[in-house]
Design a protein around this motif. Structure first.
Motif, short mmCIF file in Angstrom:
data_model
loop_
_atom_site.label_atom_id
_atom_site.label_comp_id
_atom_site.label_asym_id
_atom_site.label_seq_id
_atom_site.Cartn_x
_atom_site.Cartn_y
_atom_site.Cartn_z
N ASP A 101 7.11 8.12 -10.06
CA ASP A 101 7.34 7.35 -8.85
C ASP A 101 6.86 8.12 -7.62
OD1 ASP A 101 8.53 5.08 -7.36
OD2 ASP A 101 9.94 6.62 -6.68
N LEU A 150 3.17 8.27 -6.66
CA LEU A 150 2.55 7.10 -6.03
C LEU A 150 2.86 6.98 -4.54
CD1 LEU A 150 2.92 4.42 -8.83
CD2 LEU A 150 1.01 5.97 -8.36
N ASN A 151 3.52 7.98 -3.96
CA ASN A 151 3.82 7.93 -2.53
C ASN A 151 2.56 7.76 -1.69
OD1 ASN A 151 6.57 8.06 -2.83
ND2 ASN A 151 6.75 10.22 -2.27
N GLU A 152 1.50 8.49 -2.03
CA GLU A 152 0.25 8.38 -1.27
C GLU A 152 -0.33 6.97 -1.40
OE1 GLU A 152 -3.04 8.90 1.09
OE2 GLU A 152 -1.21 10.09 0.99
N LEU A 153 -0.25 6.39 -2.58
CA LEU A 153 -0.73 5.02 -2.78
C LEU A 153 0.07 4.05 -1.91
CD1 LEU A 153 -2.53 3.02 -4.34
CD2 LEU A 153 -0.69 2.90 -6.04
N THR A 154 1.37 4.21 -1.89
CA THR A 154 2.22 3.35 -1.06
C THR A 154 1.84 3.49 0.41
OG1 THR A 154 4.03 3.55 -2.66
CG2 THR A 154 4.61 2.83 -0.43
N TYR A 155 1.61 4.70 0.84
CA TYR A 155 1.20 4.93 2.22
C TYR A 155 -0.11 4.19 2.51
CZ TYR A 155 -0.74 7.17 6.33
OH TYR A 155 -1.31 7.39 7.54
N GLN A 156 -1.10 4.33 1.62
CA GLN A 156 -2.39 3.68 1.83
C GLN A 156 -2.26 2.16 1.87
OE1 GLN A 156 -5.63 5.05 -0.66
NE2 GLN A 156 -4.89 7.16 -0.57
N VAL A 157 -1.46 1.61 0.98
CA VAL A 157 -1.26 0.16 0.96
C VAL A 157 -0.60 -0.29 2.26
CG1 VAL A 157 0.02 -1.72 -0.15
CG2 VAL A 157 -1.21 -0.06 -1.55
N MET A 158 0.40 0.43 2.71
CA MET A 158 1.08 0.05 3.96
C MET A 158 0.15 0.20 5.17
SD MET A 158 3.90 -1.00 2.86
CE MET A 158 4.81 -1.26 4.34
N ILE A 191 -0.14 -2.05 -11.91
CA ILE A 191 -0.51 -1.63 -10.55
C ILE A 191 -2.03 -1.50 -10.45
CG2 ILE A 191 -0.39 0.26 -8.88
CD1 ILE A 191 2.50 0.75 -9.97
N HIS A 194 -4.80 -3.60 -8.01
CA HIS A 194 -5.79 -2.96 -7.13
C HIS A 194 -7.21 -3.35 -7.52
CE1 HIS A 194 -3.28 -0.64 -4.43
NE2 HIS A 194 -2.45 -0.54 -5.46
#
Length: 179
Positions: free
Chosen positions: A59, A62-70, A105, A109
């Motif tokens: 989990d 995926l913080n960087e992915l969440t940041y990019q999506v946001m 996921i 993408h």
């Protein structure tokens, strides 16, 4: 049109991986087509600690992915996001629950980037490497249908209908797209 409101799902993905947990459906009886909310109570034990640690690491990866999506929203340029997923994959590899989540996921993408054939393959990986889940079959069926693959779409919808719990609209989708 997912499940019959009177039907109570008996097994969740987490219950499969952590059978000693306690599970309470919070939305039972409300007739929600998505099944509603599930409260998971998992006691930390020496037996399940490695599994929970692994899930936490995956989990966090995926913080960087969440940041990019946001930051970028639904951006057709998915390369940077897919690279984050590629780097995180070793944490997901081999765990049925994590494999299912990873490939779904990735499929989302790939779809955002306009690559439906790769997204279809991602869903197939989610089902073959991870836990077969009704929502994965149903989403695969929709993509197969949009790609003009009626036979594959119907097979995916039937796969969804065979899963328990099945909180999807697979039966409706199967009927809708046969006409």
């Amino acid at each position: 049109m997912g499940r019959d409101p009177g039907e109570h799902p008996r097994t969740t993905r987490a219950e499969t991986a952590l059978p000693d947990g306690q599970w309470v459906w919070l939305s039972e009886g409300l007739g929600r087509s998505d099944g509603g909310f599930l409260l998971e109570i998992i006691a930390l034990t020496p037996k399940n600690q490695p599994t929970l640690d692994r899930w936490t690491k995956a989990d966090l990866a995926l913080n960087e992915l969440t940041y990019q999506v946001m930051e970028n929203g639904v951006d057709p340029v998915q390369g940077p996001m897919l690279r984050v997923l590629d780097q995180a994959y070793p944490l997901f590899r081999g765990d049925l629950l994590l494999e299912s989540r990873y490939w779904r996921i990735r499929a989302l993408h790939d779809l955002a980037g306009g690559d439906r054939p790769v997204a279809i393959q991602d869903y197939r990986y989610a089902l073959s490497k991870g836990l077969p889940q009704a929502e994965l079959y149903d989403e695969l069926g929709k993509l197969e249908w949009k790609a003009g693959n009626a036979k594959e779409a119907e097979g995916a919808f039937q796969g969804a209908l065979a899963c328990r719990p099945n909180l999807t609209d697979a039966a409706l989708n199967s009927r809708r797209w046969k006409t």
